[in-house]
Structures are given as C-alpha cells and as structure tokens.
Design a protein around this motif. Structure first.
Motif, PDB file in Angstrom:
ATOM      1  N   MET A  44      30.586  98.602 -59.461  1.00 47.86           N
ATOM      2  CA  MET A  44      29.299  99.276 -59.617  1.00 47.86           C
ATOM      3  C   MET A  44      28.957  99.439 -61.094  1.00 47.86           C
ATOM      4  SD  MET A  44      27.831  99.962 -56.679  1.00 47.86           S
ATOM      5  CE  MET A  44      26.756 101.398 -56.833  1.00 47.86           C
ATOM      6  N   LYS A  45      29.960  99.776 -61.883  1.00 52.42           N
ATOM      7  CA  LYS A  45      29.744  99.924 -63.324  1.00 52.42           C
ATOM      8  C   LYS A  45      29.374  98.581 -63.952  1.00 52.42           C
ATOM      9  CE  LYS A  45      32.744 103.949 -63.975  1.00 52.42           C
ATOM     10  NZ  LYS A  45      34.018 104.459 -64.532  1.00 52.42           N
ATOM     11  N   ALA A  46      29.822  97.492 -63.325  1.00 49.48           N
ATOM     12  CA  ALA A  46      29.500  96.150 -63.824  1.00 49.48           C
ATOM     13  C   ALA A  46      28.104  95.711 -63.394  1.00 49.48           C
ATOM     14  CB  ALA A  46      30.539  95.146 -63.339  1.00 49.48           C
ATOM     15  N   GLY A  47      27.453  96.538 -62.558  1.00 49.47           N
ATOM     16  CA  GLY A  47      26.056  96.249 -62.235  1.00 49.47           C
ATOM     17  C   GLY A  47      25.771  95.757 -60.833  1.00 49.47           C
ATOM     18  N   VAL A  48      26.714  95.912 -59.883  1.00 47.59           N
ATOM     19  CA  VAL A  48      26.411  95.460 -58.529  1.00 47.59           C
ATOM     20  C   VAL A  48      25.407  96.400 -57.875  1.00 47.59           C
ATOM     21  CG1 VAL A  48      28.710  94.423 -58.267  1.00 47.59           C
ATOM     22  CG2 VAL A  48      28.290  96.711 -57.364  1.00 47.59           C
ATOM     23  N   ALA A  49      24.688  95.870 -56.886  1.00 45.53           N
ATOM     24  CA  ALA A  49      23.629  96.637 -56.234  1.00 45.53           C
ATOM     25  C   ALA A  49      24.194  97.725 -55.316  1.00 45.53           C
ATOM     26  CB  ALA A  49      22.730  95.697 -55.439  1.00 45.53           C
TER      27      ALA A  49
ATOM     28  N   CYS B 213      20.506  87.119 -52.468  1.00 46.77           N
ATOM     29  CA  CYS B 213      21.511  88.121 -52.832  1.00 46.77           C
ATOM     30  C   CYS B 213      22.894  87.608 -52.452  1.00 46.77           C
ATOM     31  CB  CYS B 213      21.212  89.478 -52.194  1.00 46.77           C
ATOM     32  SG  CYS B 213      21.723  89.658 -50.483  1.00 46.77           S
ATOM     33  N   ILE B 214      23.919  88.257 -53.009  1.00 49.53           N
ATOM     34  CA  ILE B 214      25.303  87.825 -52.840  1.00 49.53           C
ATOM     35  C   ILE B 214      26.097  88.959 -52.210  1.00 49.53           C
ATOM     36  CG2 ILE B 214      27.399  87.081 -54.065  1.00 49.53           C
ATOM     37  CD1 ILE B 214      25.334  86.159 -56.338  1.00 49.53           C
ATOM     38  N   VAL B 215      26.818  88.641 -51.130  1.00 47.35           N
ATOM     39  CA  VAL B 215      27.699  89.619 -50.479  1.00 47.35           C
ATOM     40  C   VAL B 215      29.121  89.092 -50.627  1.00 47.35           C
ATOM     41  CG1 VAL B 215      28.267  90.838 -48.346  1.00 47.35           C
ATOM     42  CG2 VAL B 215      25.886  90.167 -48.792  1.00 47.35           C
ATOM     43  N   THR B 216      29.956  89.819 -51.358  1.00 48.52           N
ATOM     44  CA  THR B 216      31.306  89.318 -51.607  1.00 48.52           C
ATOM     45  C   THR B 216      32.375  90.356 -51.288  1.00 48.52           C
ATOM     46  OG1 THR B 216      32.803  88.366 -53.266  1.00 48.52           O
ATOM     47  CG2 THR B 216      31.189  89.973 -54.058  1.00 48.52           C
TER      48      THR B 216
ATOM     49  N   ARG C  15      18.886  94.009 -47.032  1.00 46.62           N
ATOM     50  CA  ARG C  15      17.413  94.043 -47.115  1.00 46.62           C
ATOM     51  C   ARG C  15      16.953  94.803 -48.365  1.00 46.62           C
ATOM     52  NH1 ARG C  15      17.568  94.572 -41.055  1.00 46.62           N
ATOM     53  NH2 ARG C  15      16.854  92.550 -40.267  1.00 46.62           N
ATOM     54  N   SER C  16      17.659  95.868 -48.698  1.00 46.00           N
ATOM     55  CA  SER C  16      17.329  96.639 -49.895  1.00 46.00           C
ATOM     56  C   SER C  16      17.529  95.794 -51.156  1.00 46.00           C
ATOM     57  CB  SER C  16      18.199  97.896 -49.963  1.00 46.00           C
ATOM     58  OG  SER C  16      17.968  98.606 -51.145  1.00 46.00           O
ATOM     59  N   ALA C  17      18.632  95.049 -51.190  1.00 43.87           N
ATOM     60  CA  ALA C  17      18.914  94.182 -52.344  1.00 43.87           C
ATOM     61  C   ALA C  17      17.863  93.087 -52.470  1.00 43.87           C
ATOM     62  CB  ALA C  17      20.314  93.566 -52.202  1.00 43.87           C
TER      63      ALA C  17
ATOM     64  N   ILE D 286      24.118  91.866 -56.133  1.00 38.85           N
ATOM     65  CA  ILE D 286      25.426  91.643 -55.510  1.00 38.85           C
ATOM     66  C   ILE D 286      25.848  92.879 -54.726  1.00 38.85           C
ATOM     67  CG2 ILE D 286      27.869  91.132 -55.937  1.00 38.85           C
ATOM     68  CD1 ILE D 286      26.957  89.832 -58.606  1.00 38.85           C
ATOM     69  N   ILE D 287      26.277  92.658 -53.480  1.00 42.05           N
ATOM     70  CA  ILE D 287      26.834  93.717 -52.632  1.00 42.05           C
ATOM     71  C   ILE D 287      28.318  93.428 -52.473  1.00 42.05           C
ATOM     72  CG2 ILE D 287      26.820  94.780 -50.345  1.00 42.05           C
ATOM     73  CD1 ILE D 287      23.859  93.797 -50.145  1.00 42.05           C
ATOM     74  N   VAL D 288      29.141  94.431 -52.755  1.00 48.67           N
ATOM     75  CA  VAL D 288      30.586  94.275 -52.650  1.00 48.67           C
ATOM     76  C   VAL D 288      31.080  94.925 -51.359  1.00 48.67           C
ATOM     77  CG1 VAL D 288      32.765  95.074 -53.637  1.00 48.67           C
ATOM     78  CG2 VAL D 288      31.035  94.065 -55.115  1.00 48.67           C
ATOM     79  N   ILE D 289      31.916  94.203 -50.627  1.00 46.36           N
ATOM     80  CA  ILE D 289      32.564  94.737 -49.421  1.00 46.36           C
ATOM     81  C   ILE D 289      33.987  95.130 -49.798  1.00 46.36           C
ATOM     82  CG2 ILE D 289      33.317  94.240 -47.073  1.00 46.36           C
ATOM     83  CD1 ILE D 289      31.151  92.070 -46.965  1.00 46.36           C
ATOM     84  N   THR D 290      34.378  96.336 -49.433  1.00 49.05           N
ATOM     85  CA  THR D 290      35.679  96.838 -49.871  1.00 49.05           C
ATOM     86  C   THR D 290      36.435  97.556 -48.766  1.00 49.05           C
ATOM     87  OG1 THR D 290      36.720  98.425 -51.372  1.00 49.05           O
ATOM     88  CG2 THR D 290      34.474  98.889 -50.743  1.00 49.05           C
ATOM     89  N   GLY D 291      37.758  97.415 -48.780  1.00 43.29           N
ATOM     90  CA  GLY D 291      38.614  98.226 -47.929  1.00 43.29           C
ATOM     91  C   GLY D 291      38.796  99.586 -48.582  1.00 43.29           C
ATOM     92  N   HIS D 292      39.286 100.554 -47.832  1.00 43.23           N
ATOM     93  CA  HIS D 292      39.422 101.925 -48.346  1.00 43.23           C
ATOM     94  C   HIS D 292      40.256 101.972 -49.627  1.00 43.23           C
ATOM     95  CE1 HIS D 292      39.678 106.261 -48.412  1.00 43.23           C
ATOM     96  NE2 HIS D 292      41.002 106.185 -48.453  1.00 43.23           N
TER      97      HIS D 292
END
Length: 203
Positions: free
Chosen positions: A95-100, A51-54, A117-119, A79-85
């Motif tokens: 998410m609409k583009a299909g990230v997990a 999986c990818i964490v970006t 782990r879920s991804a 793919i898991i995306v990390i984001t600031g507020h």
C-alpha cells in the motif's frame, strides 16, 4: 473510443487463478491470467490497460517486487494485492508503494469485484483527465511564440497594458493576440483559458 479495460490476474496457485478469472469473466469484465510475475512482466510491452490483481506471495518474484518493477517501467494501471492473513505486513508495504487496495483471503466474490470495479473507475477518471490534458497541449502547440508570450501574461493575471509594455508591443496588438489565443484554444472566457493552461501544465 477507449478500449474496454482488461483485468490481469497473477497467481501461482492454478486453482485460485482460474477461479478468480472465471468470476471476473462472469461479471462481464475482460480478464487475462498469468501464473507468475515473470510471465506478466513479459506481457507488459503489449499490455491491454485496465487493472492488475496479484497475489503477494509467489515464487521467483513476489507481488511487492512486481509492484516495484512495474513502477520502474512506468506502468500506471491500478494494482490490487491479494494476501493471506500472515502477509498483511507485506500488504501494508505494498500500500505504501502505491497499490489501489489489498484484499485478505478468504474474500467474498462481492468484495473482490467491488475492489476491481473501484480500481477501474479510478483508472477511467485518470484516463479522462489525461485525454483532456493532451487536447489542451495540442491546442497550445498551434500558438505562435508571440501568442505564447501573451498567454503567459494572461495566465499570470496581468492587464493588457502591462503585457504590452513587457513585450514592447501596443495594447491593441495584445488584444489581437488575445483574440487569436482564445480562438485557437477554444476558450469561451479568460477563466476557462486559465483552467486549460493549469491542466496542461500538469502534464
């Protein structure tokens, strides 16, 4: 045996990148880190899947742009995306583009590890289905053209006599082909055979 999955961490913030990679490693997972989306894209041809964490906001190429590039390249790792507020709208776009999943900063160790782990579990399920599909396709490839013709009739629920009439052969011959199909496909029943073909057709 499938290779152990790899977690790929992409973040231009060196401290955050190393900290997350260390956490993932301590959790007993294989991890590799990259300082930019560009660097990660260069590694795609030899990618160890997992999986990818970006991070979403990075110089040169954002996380959202990276997701688009990966989809174009046929990369299917979750793919898991990390984001600031402030980046939540971007994360929703991702998410609409299909990230997990997307995880908002600051996040707890448990939150990010649970998402990873879920991804990976979803990836494993998908790999299992694909392996099953490939197996059925390999078996189907051993059928003769006439056996495939009979198979199509069986899958459509036609009786032997109708299949025989449609193909211009005897019902007894259809029975012989049917027995050969069941053996080659390693199906214990007609319902199991139909299930195999439905899965194979998803390929």
């Amino acid at each position: 045996m499938a290779a152990e999955p790899m977690v790929h961490v992409i973040d231009d913030d060196e401290s955050a990148r190393h900290s997350l990679a260390f956490l993932i490693d301590c959790a007993g997972l294989k991890v590799r880190s990259y300082e930019s989306a560009i660097e990660f894209l260069k590694a795609v041809p030899t990618l160890d899947h997992g999986c990818i964490v970006t991070d979403i906001r990075m110089p040169e190429m954002s996380g959202v742009d990276l997701i688009g590039r990966l989809k174009a390249l046929g990369v299917t790792d979750p793919i898991i995306v990390i984001t600031g507020h402030a980046d939540v709208p971007l994360a929703i776009q991702a998410m609409k583009a299909g990230v997990a999943d997307f995880i908002e900063k600051p996040f707890s160790d448990e939150t990010i590890l649970a998402a990873i782990r879920s991804a990976l579990a979803r990836r494993s399920d998908r790999d299992q289905v694909q392996a099953e599909r490939d197996q059925y396709l390999d078996r189907k490839a051993t059928l003769s053209q006439r056996e495939r013709d009979v198979l199509e009739g069986l899958v459509e629920g036609r009786p032997n006599k109708i299949i025989a009439y449609d193909l211009g052969i005897s019902a007894r011959t259809v029975e012989v082909y049917r027995a050969n199909i069941m053996t080659k496909m390693q199906a214990g029943s007609l319902s199991e055979l139909v299930r195999m073909i439905m899965i194979a057709r998803l390929a």
